[in-house]
Scaffold this motif. Sequence first.
Motif, mmCIF file in Angstrom:
data_model
loop_
_atom_site.group_PDB
_atom_site.id
_atom_site.type_symbol
_atom_site.label_atom_id
_atom_site.label_comp_id
_atom_site.label_asym_id
_atom_site.label_seq_id
_atom_site.Cartn_x
_atom_site.Cartn_y
_atom_site.Cartn_z
ATOM 1 N N ARG A 289 0.836 -1.193 0.000
ATOM 2 C CA ARG A 289 0.000 0.000 0.000
ATOM 3 C C ARG A 289 0.871 1.243 0.000
ATOM 4 N NH1 ARG A 289 -5.433 -0.018 1.106
ATOM 5 N NH2 ARG A 289 -6.361 -2.025 1.662
ATOM 6 N N GLY B 41 -0.112 4.884 1.138
ATOM 7 C CA GLY B 41 -1.227 5.628 1.709
ATOM 8 C C GLY B 41 -2.459 4.757 1.731
ATOM 9 N N LYS B 42 -3.524 5.220 1.109
ATOM 10 C CA LYS B 42 -4.754 4.438 1.046
ATOM 11 C C LYS B 42 -4.874 3.642 -0.258
ATOM 12 C CE LYS B 42 -7.425 7.639 3.933
ATOM 13 N NZ LYS B 42 -8.640 8.493 4.012
ATOM 14 N N ASN B 43 -3.836 3.721 -1.106
ATOM 15 C CA ASN B 43 -3.904 3.081 -2.417
ATOM 16 C C ASN B 43 -3.156 1.746 -2.436
ATOM 17 O OD1 ASN B 43 -5.249 5.345 -3.611
ATOM 18 N ND2 ASN B 43 -3.276 6.414 -3.695
ATOM 19 N N LEU B 44 -3.732 0.788 -3.147
ATOM 20 C CA LEU B 44 -3.037 -0.472 -3.388
ATOM 21 C C LEU B 44 -1.873 -0.208 -4.350
ATOM 22 C CD1 LEU B 44 -6.062 -2.917 -3.870
ATOM 23 C CD2 LEU B 44 -4.587 -2.688 -1.850
#
Length: 323
Positions: free
Chosen positions: A308, A310-313
Amino acid sequence: MADVLSQDEIDAILNAFNTGQVSADLLEKEPEKTVKTYDFKRPSKFSRDHLRTLELIHETYGRLVATSLSSLVRGSMRLDFSAIDQVPYEEFINSLIPPAMIVIISWESTGLSMVLEMNLNITLALVDRLLGGSGLPPPSPRAPTDIENALIAKIVDRHLVALEEAWRTVYPVSLSFVGTETNPEFAQIVPANEMVVLITMDIGIGDLSGIMSLAIPYSLLEPIVNHLSAQRFFVKKKAENDIEKEYVYQHVLNVIVNLQVCLGHMHILLRDLINLRIGDTLLLDTKVDKPLDVKIEKKLKFLGVPGRVGKNLAIKITDVLRE
């Protein structure tokens, strides 16, 4: 002005002659004169450097037009430089046997024209391919029909584009198609005794082969003869190649490609697939400690590990695969 001998030098020569140190034959022998033959009917208008530059230009032209015509007729085309010479225009015209495929090309910046003599059999074979045929010439020589002439104009356009591109390295030119002739007597673009640069090329497609000629009058090239330098050709060619490479590189960087990360595979029944609900777990065949396949346009190029940012894959590239 010749040097005048002093009395002492004259006495020394006479003394050497009387004592036998110098023979009479040696004194009487005149130095051999080297005579260079010059044909006033075929005057040389261009130096070797000029001819070498023209050869390089038309070698490039041959490669470009062969590639262009190959894509047009969907067949393997070859066009190789053969020879370059300086001849009177009358000699070139008299060497052509009607019916011939003579293309008159205007060099727009000068208002003058040059002549491209395309092999008639091969030209008609190309037209036959464009019409869906097998690419065979007619059984006996004949002039093209009106429909064939319309298709020949497309072939000529490919020649003009290739010629302009090849000349651009030395001098930018703009060429236009004037028309075609099948009778050489009607292709009098310059006086009969004017010298032309005659460029001969071997042309072929499939099992067919022949000769193609390009005649460029001296009056057309005279204003730009100072640009016909082989050194200038190579310097400009290298500079243009560097610019083209940078241009291609910058555009490649902006190309959008499809990237896929394969998490794993599994076999599942269609009824189970239809009944899947949020929260169901699928068991894949990839182990958690093994890297994942990363594909570019469906081709395997990298290996990586998931994570990951941050909040992204995300996927972290760990290895580059070489083909």
